[in-house]
Scaffold this motif. Structure first.
Motif, mmCIF file in Angstrom:
data_model
loop_
_atom_site.group_PDB
_atom_site.id
_atom_site.type_symbol
_atom_site.label_atom_id
_atom_site.label_comp_id
_atom_site.label_asym_id
_atom_site.label_seq_id
_atom_site.Cartn_x
_atom_site.Cartn_y
_atom_site.Cartn_z
ATOM 1 N N GLY A 1 27.177 33.105 96.848
ATOM 2 C CA GLY A 1 26.138 32.125 96.502
ATOM 3 C C GLY A 1 24.912 32.317 97.365
ATOM 4 N N PHE A 2 23.755 32.484 96.749
ATOM 5 C CA PHE A 2 22.521 32.702 97.489
ATOM 6 C C PHE A 2 21.851 31.385 97.773
ATOM 7 C CE2 PHE A 2 19.300 35.544 98.958
ATOM 8 C CZ PHE A 2 18.126 34.854 98.828
ATOM 9 N N LYS A 3 21.492 31.161 99.008
ATOM 10 C CA LYS A 3 20.889 29.882 99.385
ATOM 11 C C LYS A 3 19.374 29.933 99.204
ATOM 12 C CE LYS A 3 24.476 28.821 102.727
ATOM 13 N NZ LYS A 3 24.789 28.431 104.113
ATOM 14 N N VAL B 1 23.425 30.561 86.245
ATOM 15 C CA VAL B 1 22.323 29.889 86.941
ATOM 16 C C VAL B 1 21.893 28.677 86.123
ATOM 17 C CG1 VAL B 1 19.981 30.113 87.828
ATOM 18 C CG2 VAL B 1 21.535 32.077 87.901
ATOM 19 N N THR B 2 21.812 27.511 86.768
ATOM 20 C CA THR B 2 21.344 26.299 86.115
ATOM 21 C C THR B 2 19.885 26.078 86.467
ATOM 22 O OG1 THR B 2 23.534 25.291 86.224
ATOM 23 C CG2 THR B 2 21.668 23.816 85.872
ATOM 24 N N ARG C 1 24.555 28.023 91.433
ATOM 25 C CA ARG C 1 23.157 28.356 91.683
ATOM 26 C C ARG C 1 22.243 27.492 90.813
ATOM 27 N NH1 ARG C 1 23.126 34.369 90.191
ATOM 28 N NH2 ARG C 1 24.915 33.694 88.942
ATOM 29 N N TYR C 2 21.246 26.875 91.462
ATOM 30 C CA TYR C 2 20.284 26.017 90.780
ATOM 31 C C TYR C 2 18.871 26.526 91.040
ATOM 32 C CZ TYR C 2 23.747 22.409 89.695
ATOM 33 O OH TYR C 2 24.820 21.720 89.194
ATOM 34 N N SER D 1 20.111 16.990 94.965
ATOM 35 C CA SER D 1 21.455 16.555 95.332
ATOM 36 C C SER D 1 22.513 17.458 94.707
ATOM 37 C CB SER D 1 21.671 15.105 94.896
ATOM 38 O OG SER D 1 22.982 14.678 95.178
ATOM 39 N N ALA D 2 22.336 17.766 93.421
ATOM 40 C CA ALA D 2 23.294 18.644 92.729
ATOM 41 C C ALA D 2 23.279 20.050 93.314
ATOM 42 C CB ALA D 2 22.962 18.687 91.242
ATOM 43 N N LYS D 3 22.099 20.510 93.697
ATOM 44 C CA LYS D 3 21.969 21.838 94.289
ATOM 45 C C LYS D 3 22.752 21.917 95.592
ATOM 46 C CE LYS D 3 18.341 25.061 95.811
ATOM 47 N NZ LYS D 3 16.867 25.230 95.960
ATOM 48 N N ARG D 4 22.669 20.872 96.428
ATOM 49 C CA ARG D 4 23.422 20.851 97.688
ATOM 50 C C ARG D 4 24.925 20.838 97.433
ATOM 51 N NH1 ARG D 4 19.280 17.155 99.033
ATOM 52 N NH2 ARG D 4 20.658 15.386 98.529
#
Length: 438
Positions: free
Chosen positions: A436-438, A298-299, A361-362, A350-353
């Motif tokens: 991946g959890f949105k 996770v970031t 995951r962000y 943007s990076a998360k998308r």
């Protein structure tokens, strides 16, 4: 149908009672993991199974309380105000050896103590003070890295001090370079690391003096800083932060050519401003993380924490002498700090998308408002002895320990708790297979 607490007459009702008890038991075992997803056993076993405190730490029963999540997804824990906390501080400069000298405000004679006695109160919910037993139980067998500048290290030292009520880590650094530290908590097999990268991207000092006598740096805005990007695939959590070093003079490179700079004062080099450099650096940082095929962690972006210089900039007599937090209506985020914050949020989203497409995951740790309201929490001139002849300016960037920065780790614990809830939900929705959890 009669409840298990009613009277029964004959075999049919006995059967009904047994079936009801079974259903209630199954329901109980189903509910417990939802509220305590990060533990492999029910919360009431936490006290019995948690390791005893280290010999240097007095046993404190409140450390053994069960994990609770008082603020859910619908509560913005990052919006609120500071309220008095007479139970603080939870460590001192004499009980924790991890405090950097320049943040050791009590050692160097700061006369007031009220800056240690506040806690963050979100609107509409509570944010618990970090509980060392809960934190270490959640990160058992995992790893976390702080990636950024000296303020990032400041947060790591705060976390070491907060956890020291239960256990101190063992230094297992692979180098003697203080810019790259690695610690392990033996009782929990938890690894914590710090990677110093003030500009996040590849950089080198071009001139140690520079136009402002703070150095002139070459920033390669499209190139990864491989000192940390090659080391992070194994980590479960990354905390990315930065910003303050972008105030210094810089020369910007892209595709191995100079494209501009910030106050570099080099002939024929266009001043693209520090905001250009900051945006490109964060964009490259997130691109580096999204490019790592084996990184499954996770970031977490820890947003910009404004400085509080008044009556001058940092090298022209500026200082921070206030002795209590701001009320929310006393100050606003504006100027360079607002621009830095907005750039970080935009690049994060943007990076998360982009990362979601790759299963990355962000999460956001928005420390900006809480930090903005604490002009009283900096070392100022209490980072060295008054009689010392040192070239140090008033420090209104870093944070006293103990101090407001401890709350950043309250935020961190909450994020880890909520991540446990997400992980449990993922397993339910995917039939046990992680997605991946949105």
């Amino acid at each position: 149908m009669e409840t298990p607490f009613g009277r029964s007459h004959g075999q049919p009702k006995t059967t009904t009672i047994v079936l009801t008890l079974i259903l209630l038991t199954l329901l109980f075992l189903t509910i417990i993991p939802v509220f305590y997803p990060s533990l492999g056993y029910p919360f009431f076993l936490l006290k019995a199974l948690s390791p005893k405190p280290s010999p240097t730490t007095a046993y404190q029963p409140e450390l053994q309380t069960p994990i609770k999540i008082t603020a859910g997804e619908d509560c913005d824990i990052f919006s609120g105000k500071w309220v008095p906390n007479h139970n603080a501080p939870y460590y001192t400069n004499t009980t924790c050896w991890a405090i950097h000298e320049h943040q050791n405000c009590m050692k160097y004679g700061r006369p007031d103590t009220n800056f240690m006695k506040w806690k963050w109160k979100p609107e509409g919910c509570e944010l618990p003070i970090l509980n060392p037993a809960q934190f270490l139980e959640i990160v058992r067998g995992k790893s976390l890295a702080f990636i950024g500048d000296s303020v990032s290290r400041n947060q790591m030292q705060s976390l070491i001090c907060l956890l020291s009520r239960l256990e101190y880590p063992k230094d297992v650094s692979q180098t003697k370079d203080e810019s790259f530290k690695r610690w392990i908590y033996p009782s929990y097999n938890f690894t914590m690391a710090f990677f110093s990268t003030p500009h996040l991207v590849k950089a080198e000092e071009r001139d140690p003096n520079g136009p402002t006598h703070t150095g002139l740096f070459n920033l390669y805005l499209d190139e990864f800083d491989e000192r940390w990007t090659t080391q992070i695939e194994e980590f479960d959590y990354l905390i990315i932060s930065g910003g303050h070093w972008f105030d210094r003079p810089m020369v910007f490179y892209e595709n191995h050519h100079i494209v501009g700079g910030h106050y570099c004062l080099i002939e024929n080099v266009t001043d693209l401003t520090k905001f250009y450099g900051l945006r490109k650096a964060f964009r490259t940082t997130f691109r580096a993380i999204n490019s790592l095929e084996n990184f499954k962690g996770v970031t977490i972006l820890r947003t910009f924490a404004p400085s509080h210089f008044e009556n001058g900039v940092w090298n022209q007599g500026g200082n921070c002498v206030r002795r209590k937090p701001f009320e929310r209506n006393e100050t606003t985020l504006d100027g360079d700090s607002l621009e830095f914050y907005m750039i970080q949020i935009e690049e994060f989203e943007s990076a998360k998308r982009d990362g979601r497409k790759k299963g990355k995951r962000y999460r956001l740790m928005d420390t900006t408002q809480a930090s903005l309201l604490r002009p009283d929490g900096h070392p100022s001139r209490y980072g060295h002895w008054p009689h010392e002849n040192v070239t140090l300016y008033n420090d209104c960037v870093h944070w006293c320990l103990p101090g407001p920065i401890d709350t950043w780790n309250d935020f961190l614990l909450h994020i880890l708790k909520m991540e446990g809830v997400r992980s449990h939900q993922e397993r339910l929705y995917s039939g046990g297979e992680r997605t991946g959890f949105k």
